[in-house]
Design a protein around this motif. Sequence first.
Motif, PDB file in Angstrom:
ATOM      1  N   ALA A  57       0.862  -1.181   0.000  1.00 20.55           N
ATOM      2  CA  ALA A  57       0.000   0.000   0.000  1.00 20.55           C
ATOM      3  C   ALA A  57       0.898   1.229   0.000  1.00 20.55           C
ATOM      4  O   ALA A  57       1.896   1.284   0.720  1.00 20.55           O
ATOM      5  N   ASP A  58       0.558   2.193  -0.830  1.00 21.84           N
ATOM      6  CA  ASP A  58       1.250   3.475  -0.792  1.00 21.84           C
ATOM      7  C   ASP A  58       0.215   4.555  -0.537  1.00 21.84           C
ATOM      8  O   ASP A  58      -0.882   4.266  -0.062  1.00 21.84           O
ATOM      9  N   TRP A  59       0.520   5.796  -0.848  1.00 17.68           N
ATOM     10  CA  TRP A  59      -0.369   6.889  -0.494  1.00 17.68           C
ATOM     11  C   TRP A  59      -1.731   6.803  -1.172  1.00 17.68           C
ATOM     12  O   TRP A  59      -2.763   7.013  -0.543  1.00 17.68           O
ATOM     13  N   ASP A  60      -1.747   6.476  -2.467  1.00 16.41           N
ATOM     14  CA  ASP A  60      -3.022   6.556  -3.190  1.00 16.41           C
ATOM     15  C   ASP A  60      -3.546   5.236  -3.735  1.00 16.41           C
ATOM     16  O   ASP A  60      -4.566   5.218  -4.421  1.00 16.41           O
ATOM     17  N   ALA A  61      -2.894   4.124  -3.442  1.00 19.88           N
ATOM     18  CA  ALA A  61      -3.374   2.841  -3.968  1.00 19.88           C
ATOM     19  C   ALA A  61      -2.775   1.672  -3.188  1.00 19.88           C
ATOM     20  O   ALA A  61      -1.745   1.805  -2.545  1.00 19.88           O
ATOM     21  N   THR A  62      -3.456   0.548  -3.283  1.00 22.79           N
ATOM     22  CA  THR A  62      -2.923  -0.725  -2.811  1.00 22.79           C
ATOM     23  C   THR A  62      -2.754  -1.601  -4.044  1.00 22.79           C
ATOM     24  O   THR A  62      -3.620  -1.613  -4.926  1.00 22.79           O
ATOM     25  N   THR A  63      -1.643  -2.310  -4.119  1.00 20.08           N
ATOM     26  CA  THR A  63      -1.405  -3.194  -5.256  1.00 20.08           C
ATOM     27  C   THR A  63      -1.203  -4.631  -4.775  1.00 20.08           C
ATOM     28  O   THR A  63      -0.665  -4.873  -3.700  1.00 20.08           O
ATOM     29  N   VAL A  64      -1.667  -5.540  -5.597  1.00 14.22           N
ATOM     30  CA  VAL A  64      -1.456  -6.973  -5.403  1.00 14.22           C
ATOM     31  C   VAL A  64      -0.882  -7.467  -6.725  1.00 14.22           C
ATOM     32  O   VAL A  64      -1.439  -7.181  -7.781  1.00 14.22           O
ATOM     33  N   ALA A  65       0.242  -8.193  -6.662  1.00 12.74           N
ATOM     34  CA  ALA A  65       0.922  -8.561  -7.902  1.00 12.74           C
ATOM     35  C   ALA A  65       1.481  -9.980  -7.835  1.00 12.74           C
ATOM     36  O   ALA A  65       1.797 -10.482  -6.762  1.00 12.74           O
ATOM     37  N   PHE A  66       1.586 -10.591  -9.013  1.00 12.85           N
ATOM     38  CA  PHE A  66       2.271 -11.877  -9.141  1.00 12.85           C
ATOM     39  C   PHE A  66       2.846 -11.999 -10.545  1.00 12.85           C
ATOM     40  O   PHE A  66       2.398 -11.340 -11.474  1.00 12.85           O
ATOM     41  N   THR A  67       3.866 -12.842 -10.669  1.00 15.57           N
ATOM     42  CA  THR A  67       4.461 -13.195 -11.952  1.00 15.57           C
ATOM     43  C   THR A  67       4.449 -14.713 -12.036  1.00 15.57           C
ATOM     44  O   THR A  67       4.764 -15.393 -11.058  1.00 15.57           O
ATOM     45  N   VAL A  68       4.063 -15.224 -13.203  1.00 17.69           N
ATOM     46  CA  VAL A  68       3.917 -16.673 -13.348  1.00 17.69           C
ATOM     47  C   VAL A  68       4.147 -17.074 -14.808  1.00 17.69           C
ATOM     48  O   VAL A  68       3.949 -16.261 -15.718  1.00 17.69           O
ATOM     49  N   GLN A  69       4.555 -18.316 -15.025  1.00 16.68           N
ATOM     50  CA  GLN A  69       4.679 -18.849 -16.370  1.00 16.68           C
ATOM     51  C   GLN A  69       3.278 -18.993 -16.977  1.00 16.68           C
ATOM     52  O   GLN A  69       2.312 -19.285 -16.262  1.00 16.68           O
ATOM     53  N   PRO A  70       3.148 -18.815 -18.281  1.00 16.29           N
ATOM     54  CA  PRO A  70       1.823 -18.846 -18.920  1.00 16.29           C
ATOM     55  C   PRO A  70       0.995 -20.096 -18.622  1.00 16.29           C
ATOM     56  O   PRO A  70      -0.220 -20.008 -18.454  1.00 16.29           O
ATOM     57  N   GLN A  71       1.624 -21.238 -18.518  1.00 17.34           N
ATOM     58  CA  GLN A  71       0.861 -22.471 -18.295  1.00 17.34           C
ATOM     59  C   GLN A  71       0.226 -22.516 -16.902  1.00 17.34           C
ATOM     60  O   GLN A  71      -0.674 -23.314 -16.663  1.00 17.34           O
ATOM     61  N   HIS A  72       0.659 -21.655 -15.982  1.00 12.49           N
ATOM     62  CA  HIS A  72       0.106 -21.632 -14.624  1.00 12.49           C
ATOM     63  C   HIS A  72      -0.721 -20.379 -14.343  1.00 12.49           C
ATOM     64  O   HIS A  72      -1.117 -20.144 -13.203  1.00 12.49           O
ATOM     65  N   PHE A  73      -0.973 -19.596 -15.389  1.00 10.64           N
ATOM     66  CA  PHE A  73      -1.664 -18.314 -15.203  1.00 10.64           C
ATOM     67  C   PHE A  73      -3.036 -18.482 -14.545  1.00 10.64           C
ATOM     68  O   PHE A  73      -3.351 -17.785 -13.580  1.00 10.64           O
ATOM     69  N   GLU A  74      -3.862 -19.377 -15.051  1.00  6.97           N
ATOM     70  CA  GLU A  74      -5.224 -19.513 -14.522  1.00  6.97           C
ATOM     71  C   GLU A  74      -5.213 -19.923 -13.053  1.00  6.97           C
ATOM     72  O   GLU A  74      -5.998 -19.410 -12.249  1.00  6.97           O
ATOM     73  N   ALA A  75      -4.332 -20.820 -12.676  1.00  9.51           N
ATOM     74  CA  ALA A  75      -4.254 -21.258 -11.278  1.00  9.51           C
ATOM     75  C   ALA A  75      -3.783 -20.113 -10.380  1.00  9.51           C
ATOM     76  O   ALA A  75      -4.328 -19.906  -9.288  1.00  9.51           O
ATOM     77  N   ALA A  76      -2.788 -19.347 -10.826  1.00  7.87           N
ATOM     78  CA  ALA A  76      -2.298 -18.217 -10.036  1.00  7.87           C
ATOM     79  C   ALA A  76      -3.366 -17.131  -9.916  1.00  7.87           C
ATOM     80  O   ALA A  76      -3.522 -16.524  -8.848  1.00  7.87           O
ATOM     81  N   LEU A  77      -4.104 -16.903 -10.984  1.00  9.60           N
ATOM     82  CA  LEU A  77      -5.172 -15.911 -10.942  1.00  9.60           C
ATOM     83  C   LEU A  77      -6.272 -16.346  -9.977  1.00  9.60           C
ATOM     84  O   LEU A  77      -6.797 -15.534  -9.212  1.00  9.60           O
ATOM     85  N   ALA A  78      -6.594 -17.636  -9.972  1.00 10.49           N
ATOM     86  CA  ALA A  78      -7.614 -18.140  -9.041  1.00 10.49           C
ATOM     87  C   ALA A  78      -7.151 -17.979  -7.588  1.00 10.49           C
ATOM     88  O   ALA A  78      -7.945 -17.592  -6.721  1.00 10.49           O
ATOM     89  N   LEU A  79      -5.877 -18.246  -7.316  1.00 10.73           N
ATOM     90  CA  LEU A  79      -5.348 -18.038  -5.964  1.00 10.73           C
ATOM     91  C   LEU A  79      -5.417 -16.566  -5.562  1.00 10.73           C
ATOM     92  O   LEU A  79      -5.774 -16.225  -4.438  1.00 10.73           O
ATOM     93  N   THR A  80      -5.066 -15.700  -6.499  1.00  9.75           N
ATOM     94  CA  THR A  80      -5.096 -14.255  -6.233  1.00  9.75           C
ATOM     95  C   THR A  80      -6.524 -13.803  -5.969  1.00  9.75           C
ATOM     96  O   THR A  80      -6.766 -12.991  -5.055  1.00  9.75           O
ATOM     97  N   ALA A  81      -7.474 -14.315  -6.716  1.00 13.88           N
ATOM     98  CA  ALA A  81      -8.889 -13.973  -6.487  1.00 13.88           C
ATOM     99  C   ALA A  81      -9.318 -14.407  -5.096  1.00 13.88           C
ATOM    100  O   ALA A  81     -10.086 -13.695  -4.421  1.00 13.88           O
ATOM    101  N   GLU A  82      -8.833 -15.546  -4.648  1.00  9.73           N
ATOM    102  CA  GLU A  82      -9.146 -16.019  -3.300  1.00  9.73           C
ATOM    103  C   GLU A  82      -8.632 -15.030  -2.251  1.00  9.73           C
ATOM    104  O   GLU A  82      -9.289 -14.784  -1.246  1.00  9.73           O
ATOM    105  N   VAL A  83      -7.480 -14.445  -2.507  1.00 14.20           N
ATOM    106  CA  VAL A  83      -6.873 -13.497  -1.577  1.00 14.20           C
ATOM    107  C   VAL A  83      -7.634 -12.177  -1.516  1.00 14.20           C
ATOM    108  O   VAL A  83      -7.887 -11.636  -0.438  1.00 14.20           O
ATOM    109  N   VAL A  84      -8.005 -11.640  -2.663  1.00  9.83           N
ATOM    110  CA  VAL A  84      -8.611 -10.298  -2.688  1.00  9.83           C
ATOM    111  C   VAL A  84     -10.129 -10.289  -2.486  1.00  9.83           C
ATOM    112  O   VAL A  84     -10.735  -9.221  -2.434  1.00  9.83           O
ATOM    113  N   ARG A  85     -10.732 -11.435  -2.362  1.00  8.47           N
ATOM    114  CA  ARG A  85     -12.166 -11.499  -2.104  1.00  8.47           C
ATOM    115  C   ARG A  85     -12.531 -10.807  -0.842  1.00  8.47           C
ATOM    116  O   ARG A  85     -11.944 -10.837   0.155  1.00  8.47           O
TER     117      ARG A  85
END
Length: 85
Positions: A57-85
């Motif tokens: 978190a900084d002054w004007d925004a909070t960021t959530v980020a990840f980097t992943v190989q393309p073959q694991h993108f959907e799984a990483a995105l699903a995990l991230t969605a679980e976090v930000v829910r």
Amino acid sequence: ISVVLVFHTAGADADPAGHEGLASLTASLLLEGTTARSGTALTDAFEALGSSLSSTADWDATTVAFTVQPQHFEAALALTAEVVR
């Protein structure tokens, strides 16, 4: 693939009076687990994909980020969605 989610209205500027630091605390707690996974299990799940999750978190925004190989993108995105829910 790098993904950065930016929550523009969730930075320190939006902290209520008397609750300074709330955005920063919330950003750090996002990595401590979800209703379905402990922080350790969450970290293990990202590491199994060759990825990791970060949240800041900084002054004007909070960021959530990840980097992943393309073959694991959907799984990483699903995990991230679980976090930000």
